[in-house]
Design an enzyme around this catalytic site. Sequence first.
Site, PDB file in Angstrom:
ATOM      1  N   HIS A 123      -0.249  32.041  28.680  1.00  0.00           N
ATOM      2  CA  HIS A 123      -0.910  32.183  29.979  1.00  0.00           C
ATOM      3  C   HIS A 123      -1.781  33.438  29.945  1.00  0.00           C
ATOM      4  O   HIS A 123      -1.327  34.496  29.521  1.00  0.00           O
ATOM      5  CB  HIS A 123       0.113  32.300  31.109  1.00  0.00           C
ATOM      6  CG  HIS A 123      -0.486  32.838  32.366  1.00  0.00           C
ATOM      7  ND1 HIS A 123      -1.520  32.201  33.029  1.00  0.00           N
ATOM      8  CD2 HIS A 123      -0.249  33.974  33.067  1.00  0.00           C
ATOM      9  CE1 HIS A 123      -1.875  32.921  34.081  1.00  0.00           C
ATOM     10  NE2 HIS A 123      -1.122  33.997  34.123  1.00  0.00           N
ATOM     11  N   GLY A 180      -1.032  38.425  31.665  1.00  0.00           N
ATOM     12  CA  GLY A 180      -0.766  37.368  30.689  1.00  0.00           C
ATOM     13  C   GLY A 180       0.670  37.346  30.208  1.00  0.00           C
ATOM     14  O   GLY A 180       1.415  38.325  30.371  1.00  0.00           O
ATOM     15  N   ASN A 181       1.073  36.225  29.627  1.00  0.00           N
ATOM     16  CA  ASN A 181       2.410  36.114  29.044  1.00  0.00           C
ATOM     17  C   ASN A 181       2.473  34.959  28.063  1.00  0.00           C
ATOM     18  O   ASN A 181       1.682  34.019  28.143  1.00  0.00           O
ATOM     19  CB  ASN A 181       3.493  36.015  30.132  1.00  0.00           C
ATOM     20  CG  ASN A 181       2.996  35.328  31.376  1.00  0.00           C
ATOM     21  OD1 ASN A 181       2.818  34.117  31.387  1.00  0.00           O
ATOM     22  ND2 ASN A 181       2.718  36.101  32.426  1.00  0.00           N
ATOM     23  N   SER A 235       6.822  37.985  34.627  1.00  0.00           N
ATOM     24  CA  SER A 235       6.922  37.590  36.037  1.00  0.00           C
ATOM     25  C   SER A 235       6.566  36.111  36.226  1.00  0.00           C
ATOM     26  O   SER A 235       6.879  35.512  37.247  1.00  0.00           O
ATOM     27  CB  SER A 235       5.982  38.464  36.877  1.00  0.00           C
ATOM     28  OG  SER A 235       4.675  38.389  36.346  1.00  0.00           O
ATOM     29  N   GLU A 236       5.888  35.533  35.231  1.00  0.00           N
ATOM     30  CA  GLU A 236       5.493  34.120  35.332  1.00  0.00           C
ATOM     31  C   GLU A 236       6.475  33.205  34.614  1.00  0.00           C
ATOM     32  O   GLU A 236       6.150  32.063  34.301  1.00  0.00           O
ATOM     33  CB  GLU A 236       4.094  33.904  34.741  1.00  0.00           C
ATOM     34  CG  GLU A 236       2.981  34.627  35.452  1.00  0.00           C
ATOM     35  CD  GLU A 236       2.737  34.130  36.857  1.00  0.00           C
ATOM     36  OE1 GLU A 236       3.467  33.227  37.317  1.00  0.00           O
ATOM     37  OE2 GLU A 236       1.834  34.666  37.501  1.00  0.00           O
ATOM     38  N   THR A 253       7.544  41.801  30.904  1.00  0.00           N
ATOM     39  CA  THR A 253       6.608  42.114  31.987  1.00  0.00           C
ATOM     40  C   THR A 253       6.152  43.580  31.861  1.00  0.00           C
ATOM     41  O   THR A 253       6.824  44.397  31.228  1.00  0.00           O
ATOM     42  CB  THR A 253       7.268  41.848  33.353  1.00  0.00           C
ATOM     43  OG1 THR A 253       6.271  41.951  34.368  1.00  0.00           O
ATOM     44  CG2 THR A 253       8.392  42.829  33.660  1.00  0.00           C
ATOM     45  N   GLY A 254       4.987  43.873  32.441  1.00  0.00           N
ATOM     46  CA  GLY A 254       4.546  45.262  32.570  1.00  0.00           C
ATOM     47  C   GLY A 254       4.139  45.958  31.290  1.00  0.00           C
ATOM     48  O   GLY A 254       4.317  47.169  31.150  1.00  0.00           O
ATOM     49  N   HIS A 274      -6.754  32.291  39.762  1.00  0.00           N
ATOM     50  CA  HIS A 274      -5.802  33.029  38.936  1.00  0.00           C
ATOM     51  C   HIS A 274      -6.160  33.035  37.446  1.00  0.00           C
ATOM     52  O   HIS A 274      -6.624  34.056  36.928  1.00  0.00           O
ATOM     53  CB  HIS A 274      -4.404  32.441  39.196  1.00  0.00           C
ATOM     54  CG  HIS A 274      -3.308  33.114  38.459  1.00  0.00           C
ATOM     55  ND1 HIS A 274      -1.988  32.827  38.656  1.00  0.00           N
ATOM     56  CD2 HIS A 274      -3.324  34.054  37.476  1.00  0.00           C
ATOM     57  CE1 HIS A 274      -1.236  33.565  37.866  1.00  0.00           C
ATOM     58  NE2 HIS A 274      -2.029  34.313  37.132  1.00  0.00           N
ATOM     59  N   HIS A 295      -5.964  35.209  31.491  1.00  0.00           N
ATOM     60  CA  HIS A 295      -7.038  35.177  32.493  1.00  0.00           C
ATOM     61  C   HIS A 295      -8.404  35.302  31.799  1.00  0.00           C
ATOM     62  O   HIS A 295      -9.171  36.221  32.099  1.00  0.00           O
ATOM     63  CB  HIS A 295      -6.884  36.333  33.481  1.00  0.00           C
ATOM     64  CG  HIS A 295      -5.530  36.456  34.112  1.00  0.00           C
ATOM     65  ND1 HIS A 295      -5.055  37.642  34.635  1.00  0.00           N
ATOM     66  CD2 HIS A 295      -4.541  35.549  34.294  1.00  0.00           C
ATOM     67  CE1 HIS A 295      -3.837  37.454  35.130  1.00  0.00           C
ATOM     68  NE2 HIS A 295      -3.493  36.198  34.914  1.00  0.00           N
TER      69      HIS A 295
HETATM   70 ZN    ZN Z   1      -1.546  35.485  35.461  1.00  0.00          ZN
END
Ligand code: ZN
Length: 269
Positions: free
Chosen positions: A105, A39-40, A85-86, A55-56, A168, A107
């Site tokens: 974002h 997620g982000n 990363s997105e 990220t990470g 995704h 899931h």
């Molecule tokens: Zn994703």
Amino acid sequence: MLADSISPGSVKTEDQHRREICTAGRWIHGRGFVASTDGNISIRLDSRRILTSPTGISKGLMSPDEMVITDLQGRKLAGHREPSSELGMHLLIYLRRPDVNAICHAHPPNATAYAAAGIPLNKALLSEIVLSLSCIPVAQYGTPGTQELSDALEPLVQNYDAILLANHGVVTCGADLLTAFFRLETVEHFAQVSLATELLGKQVLLSGRDVEKLLAARVRYGATTAAPVSSNCPVTSDNAVGGSERISVTREELEALIEEAVRKDRAHR
Ligand SMILES: [Zn+2]
């Protein structure tokens, strides 16, 4: 303001934006909308800078000083960590949608199941959903973190505030972070209700006339996109293809039906 809350609106200090991204991250993680470091979240700081989660890292464990600032081309301007990363997907939305100031974002399991099945959440099942999002399409699959994913999203970004990403997850946007988060929550809730109606084996869709009245009222409820003009957004009781009612038969019953059909077919030859 409560310690762990997000206030409405997008005009805030950079410190407040940093804290609110962390809060949104804890909400997203706490509600099970992501696993691990998935997620982000991002916010538009001004006309040329984006503040994004790094990220990470688990979205439930972020601290304000870990946020990253980039320009609209994705070049890092500040921060000791690397951006999400997105980021490319976020930048595409900011470039195409001047009305958008925040993006989430994640899931979430039920909505991601629909995305993995390639099934859009486009049925007029709930009046609130027609009012708020009208319907949620599925963008074609694109490898996460690549241009492919942005290309898949491009045709949909202009008309939808929430989009399923095939195989995704989900991306939502809004004029402020609270709106983008609420839309994520709404998509997952709708996916859960839709799935329950599938299990019940029956879906009663709103009529085209009911939907028209709701779409006309959308602006009053904060919709910033024009209601998409499409025969299947949302699918109403007038334009549903075939019945949406599901029947179940046992293997024996199915075999008997097939045998009977074959027998009738032979008798006619
Ligand atoms: Zn994703």
